[in-house]
Design an enzyme around this catalytic site. Sequence first.
Site, PDB file in Angstrom:
ATOM      1  CG  HIS A  71      -1.721   1.268   1.285  1.00 25.15           C
ATOM      2  ND1 HIS A  71      -1.775   1.990   2.560  1.00 25.15           N
ATOM      3  CD2 HIS A  71      -2.647   2.018   0.678  1.00 25.15           C
ATOM      4  CE1 HIS A  71      -2.408   3.158   2.368  1.00 25.15           C
ATOM      5  NE2 HIS A  71      -2.918   3.048   1.051  1.00 25.15           N
ATOM      6  CB  SER A  72       0.791   4.212   0.219  1.00 23.11           C
ATOM      7  OG  SER A  72       1.154   5.591  -0.033  1.00 23.11           O
ATOM      8  CE1 TYR A  73       8.936   3.246   2.095  1.00 19.97           C
ATOM      9  CE2 TYR A  73       7.758   2.466   4.055  1.00 19.97           C
ATOM     10  CZ  TYR A  73       8.776   2.648   3.496  1.00 19.97           C
ATOM     11  OH  TYR A  73      10.010   2.208   3.951  1.00 19.97           O
ATOM     12  N   GLY A 119       4.695   0.074  -2.026  1.00 20.65           N
ATOM     13  CA  GLY A 119       4.754  -0.197  -3.388  1.00 20.65           C
ATOM     14  C   GLY A 119       6.110  -0.243  -3.644  1.00 20.65           C
TER      15      GLY A 119
END
Length: 242
Positions: free
Chosen positions: A75-77, A79
């Site tokens: 999720h988000s960072y 990735g």
Amino acid sequence: MSDTYVLVHGAWHTGALMEPTAEHIRRQGHTVHCPTLKGNRPGDDRSQIGLEDAAQSVCDYLREHDLKNVRLVGHSYGGMIISRVADVMPERIARLVYVNAFVPNPGECLNDMVPPHYQALFDAVAAASNNAVMLPFPIWREAFINDADMALAQSAFDQLNLQPYKTFTDPISLKAPLAALEIGKSYVNCRQDTALPHSMPWHPRLSERLGLFRLVECQGSHEIWFTDPATIADAVIRAGRD
């Protein structure tokens, strides 16, 4: 069929904050792990820990638990993390699932993919906070968890922790672009996510870097993990199927 999922949290979070979603996935018969990244653990030196340290902590977790055929969800960072883990140990991964997540090109850092005003904000915060950053509450409330009421927005914010800024500024090491990676890839797009402005969207701006990928969409904000764990669990399962 039972699959194994590893949920990799975003910046400022911990693995424990992924547990409500993990529980919904487990109820469908799957195994789910929620590690906390190096840099977001109590006592971690947030002035020194970088992107490689955080990614290696997931590699170590997969080895220590002998996890194979994993659906690795970021999720988000997160990735950034799953991209590096896939580069290091592709043999343990069945599919990569990006949930409104950053998809880096080789040599890019997270800050290369965010608007300039975020970079300026984080530079200033890090300079005053021993190279660690926290998201200001007004940005959290309006852009990250816009589908929550104020009480939930505040209680969720109170559970966040300082993020090592090096994890945002360190360039990622990848042998090749992610589109060339011979692993199944999925992208989950939460339609009400405005953590990045819709003029610089998660999808398709970043998702298309995956080359061939499966798109799964659902309603929800960037912080759907707090606001609707059942919906994001269902999306992750659909994205993680063979």
